[in-house]
Motif scaffolding. Structure first.
Motif, PDB file in Angstrom:
ATOM      1  N   GLN A 157       0.855  -1.181   0.000  1.00 50.52           N
ATOM      2  CA  GLN A 157       0.000   0.000   0.000  1.00 50.52           C
ATOM      3  C   GLN A 157       0.895   1.238   0.000  1.00 50.52           C
ATOM      4  N   THR A 158       0.680   2.120  -0.962  1.00 50.93           N
ATOM      5  CA  THR A 158       1.460   3.351  -1.001  1.00 50.93           C
ATOM      6  C   THR A 158       0.785   4.406  -0.147  1.00 50.93           C
ATOM      7  N   SER A 159       1.580   5.309   0.365  1.00 54.23           N
ATOM      8  CA  SER A 159       1.049   6.330   1.259  1.00 54.23           C
ATOM      9  C   SER A 159       0.314   7.434   0.528  1.00 54.23           C
ATOM     10  N   ASP A 160       0.357   7.441  -0.820  1.00 56.75           N
ATOM     11  CA  ASP A 160      -0.340   8.500  -1.544  1.00 56.75           C
ATOM     12  C   ASP A 160      -1.846   8.263  -1.633  1.00 56.75           C
ATOM     13  N   GLY A 161      -2.315   7.111  -1.176  1.00 57.77           N
ATOM     14  CA  GLY A 161      -3.755   6.833  -1.124  1.00 57.77           C
ATOM     15  C   GLY A 161      -4.359   6.406  -2.442  1.00 57.77           C
ATOM     16  N   SER A 162      -3.556   6.139  -3.464  1.00 61.43           N
ATOM     17  CA  SER A 162      -4.121   5.771  -4.760  1.00 61.43           C
ATOM     18  C   SER A 162      -4.432   4.283  -4.879  1.00 61.43           C
ATOM     19  N   GLN A 163      -3.943   3.494  -3.953  1.00 64.64           N
ATOM     20  CA  GLN A 163      -4.185   2.050  -3.992  1.00 64.64           C
ATOM     21  C   GLN A 163      -5.395   1.707  -3.117  1.00 64.64           C
ATOM     22  N   PRO A 164      -6.417   1.057  -3.690  1.00 61.00           N
ATOM     23  CA  PRO A 164      -7.564   0.671  -2.855  1.00 61.00           C
ATOM     24  C   PRO A 164      -7.170  -0.401  -1.843  1.00 61.00           C
ATOM     25  N   TRP A 165      -7.762  -0.329  -0.666  1.00 64.15           N
ATOM     26  CA  TRP A 165      -7.575  -1.370   0.356  1.00 64.15           C
ATOM     27  C   TRP A 165      -8.550  -2.493   0.031  1.00 64.15           C
ATOM     28  N   LEU A 166      -8.044  -3.578  -0.515  1.00 64.69           N
ATOM     29  CA  LEU A 166      -8.882  -4.684  -0.978  1.00 64.69           C
ATOM     30  C   LEU A 166      -9.109  -5.707   0.129  1.00 64.69           C
ATOM     31  N   HIS A 167     -10.127  -6.556  -0.063  1.00 67.23           N
ATOM     32  CA  HIS A 167     -10.434  -7.688   0.820  1.00 67.23           C
ATOM     33  C   HIS A 167     -10.688  -7.256   2.265  1.00 67.23           C
ATOM     34  N   GLN A 168     -11.416  -6.175   2.416  1.00 66.94           N
ATOM     35  CA  GLN A 168     -11.694  -5.685   3.762  1.00 66.94           C
ATOM     36  C   GLN A 168     -12.768  -6.528   4.424  1.00 66.94           C
ATOM     37  N   GLN A 169     -12.660  -6.678   5.698  1.00 63.97           N
ATOM     38  CA  GLN A 169     -13.631  -7.400   6.524  1.00 63.97           C
ATOM     39  C   GLN A 169     -14.174  -6.419   7.554  1.00 63.97           C
ATOM     40  N   GLY A 170     -15.386  -6.628   7.962  1.00 67.02           N
ATOM     41  CA  GLY A 170     -15.967  -5.741   8.971  1.00 67.02           C
ATOM     42  C   GLY A 170     -16.940  -6.488   9.843  1.00 67.02           C
ATOM     43  N   ARG A 171     -17.302  -5.872  10.902  1.00 65.29           N
ATOM     44  CA  ARG A 171     -18.288  -6.470  11.802  1.00 65.29           C
ATOM     45  C   ARG A 171     -19.680  -5.986  11.409  1.00 65.29           C
ATOM     46  N   VAL A 172     -20.693  -6.731  11.759  1.00 66.94           N
ATOM     47  CA  VAL A 172     -22.071  -6.331  11.499  1.00 66.94           C
ATOM     48  C   VAL A 172     -22.399  -5.188  12.456  1.00 66.94           C
ATOM     49  N   ILE A 173     -22.835  -4.058  11.910  1.00 68.52           N
ATOM     50  CA  ILE A 173     -23.141  -2.916  12.775  1.00 68.52           C
ATOM     51  C   ILE A 173     -24.634  -2.764  13.064  1.00 68.52           C
ATOM     52  N   GLN A 174     -25.477  -3.501  12.336  1.00 65.77           N
ATOM     53  CA  GLN A 174     -26.901  -3.587  12.664  1.00 65.77           C
ATOM     54  C   GLN A 174     -27.419  -4.937  12.197  1.00 65.77           C
ATOM     55  N   GLU A 175     -28.009  -5.679  13.099  1.00 67.44           N
ATOM     56  CA  GLU A 175     -28.536  -7.003  12.780  1.00 67.44           C
ATOM     57  C   GLU A 175     -29.853  -6.883  12.016  1.00 67.44           C
ATOM     58  N   PHE A 176     -30.095  -7.834  11.118  1.00 67.79           N
ATOM     59  CA  PHE A 176     -31.388  -7.930  10.437  1.00 67.79           C
ATOM     60  C   PHE A 176     -32.453  -8.187  11.499  1.00 67.79           C
ATOM     61  N   GLY A 177     -33.615  -7.580  11.335  1.00 70.17           N
ATOM     62  CA  GLY A 177     -34.695  -7.766  12.300  1.00 70.17           C
ATOM     63  C   GLY A 177     -34.636  -6.787  13.456  1.00 70.17           C
ATOM     64  N   THR A 178     -33.797  -5.771  13.349  1.00 68.78           N
ATOM     65  CA  THR A 178     -33.722  -4.725  14.369  1.00 68.78           C
ATOM     66  C   THR A 178     -34.008  -3.377  13.716  1.00 68.78           C
ATOM     67  N   VAL A 179     -34.304  -2.387  14.549  1.00 64.15           N
ATOM     68  CA  VAL A 179     -34.455  -1.010  14.056  1.00 64.15           C
ATOM     69  C   VAL A 179     -33.601  -0.089  14.913  1.00 64.15           C
ATOM     70  N   LYS A 180     -33.003   0.874  14.252  1.00 65.46           N
ATOM     71  CA  LYS A 180     -32.285   1.906  14.998  1.00 65.46           C
ATOM     72  C   LYS A 180     -33.224   3.084  15.180  1.00 65.46           C
ATOM     73  N   GLN A 181     -32.893   3.957  16.100  1.00 64.73           N
ATOM     74  CA  GLN A 181     -33.777   5.077  16.413  1.00 64.73           C
ATOM     75  C   GLN A 181     -33.680   6.155  15.345  1.00 64.73           C
ATOM     76  N   PHE A 182     -34.821   6.502  14.775  1.00 67.48           N
ATOM     77  CA  PHE A 182     -34.914   7.615  13.846  1.00 67.48           C
ATOM     78  C   PHE A 182     -36.035   8.529  14.316  1.00 67.48           C
ATOM     79  N   PRO A 183     -35.913   9.846  14.126  1.00 65.91           N
ATOM     80  CA  PRO A 183     -36.962  10.772  14.567  1.00 65.91           C
ATOM     81  C   PRO A 183     -38.113  10.839  13.559  1.00 65.91           C
ATOM     82  N   VAL A 184     -38.875   9.752  13.447  1.00 74.22           N
ATOM     83  CA  VAL A 184     -39.987   9.713  12.489  1.00 74.22           C
ATOM     84  C   VAL A 184     -41.343   9.632  13.194  1.00 74.22           C
ATOM     85  N   ALA A 185     -41.363   9.925  14.485  1.00 78.55           N
ATOM     86  CA  ALA A 185     -42.609  10.012  15.265  1.00 78.55           C
ATOM     87  C   ALA A 185     -43.378   8.699  15.307  1.00 78.55           C
TER      88      ALA A 185
END
Length: 198
Positions: free
Chosen positions: A12-40
């Motif tokens: 990876q070069t420091s100039d930021g032109s190379q994409p970071w490939l094969h990224q992994q992440g954690r689930v930040i919202q599970e299916f079947g849940t709702v986050k809080q939104f101001p929709v009354a």
């Protein structure tokens, strides 16, 4: 200057032109849940609406795919007319799919996205992998429409009682009316009526 990525042979070069490939992440919202939104709307109401909408969404995605499949496989004397009609209906279903998914997201939920997940949720029976006769293909479309319509009538009534006017409006104004109209167009192709009588 370059820095090596752990576990990767790429540099990876420091100039930021190379994409970071094969990224992994954690689930930040599970299916079947709702986050809080101001929709009354309460969390319980939004959760219920998302559950019902995801069911309609899964069935609508299967119906869309059936329309595309039968658009490709259509045969016989009315090939051209049905080929065009089924593609038109597939396009209309695609618009509904996007509207339903965006409503789920607006309520703070997670729209069903992966086709394998859709297959777990849908109630529309799986057709044969091969080609059926034209009347059977059209009948399958009508049966799928009816399953969606039955579900929508119930979901619309219940979401109205819960005060979720946005979901009720989407189900009645868009999903119900589109599916009713498409059912009519498809059903009329199954009427055995001659053009003239001698």
């Amino acid at each position: 200057m370059s820095e090596s990525r752990t576990g990767s042979s790429a540099t990876q070069t420091s100039d930021g032109s190379q994409p970071w490939l094969h990224q992994q992440g954690r689930v930040i919202q599970e299916f079947g849940t709702v986050k809080q939104f101001p929709v009354a709307l309460t969390a319980d109401t939004r959760l219920y609406s998302c559950e019902r909408l995801n069911h309609v969404l899964a069935n609508s995605r299967i119906l869309h795919d059936l329309y595309k499949k039968y658009h490709w496989l259509m045969r016989g004397a009315t090939f051209y007319q049905l080929h065009l009609l089924l593609d038109k209906h597939a396009g209309e279903q695609l618009e509904l799919i996007d509207s339903i998914a965006e409503r789920i997201q607006t309520l703070g939920g997670v729209a069903v996205g992966d086709p394998r997940h859709v297959a777990e949720i849908t109630t529309i029976p799986r057709p044969p992998d091969g080609v059926e006769e034209v009347p059977a293909m059209l009948s399958r479309l009508l049966e799928a429409h009816e399953l969606i319509l039955i579900d929508c009538h119930d979901a619309a009534a219940r979401t109205q009682k819960l005060g979720d006017d946005g979901t009720n409006d989407l189900l009645v104004s868009d999903v119900l009316r589109t599916n009713e109209l498409e059912s009519w167009f498809v059903a009329e192709h199954l009427v055995d009526t001659p053009l003239v009588r001698v």
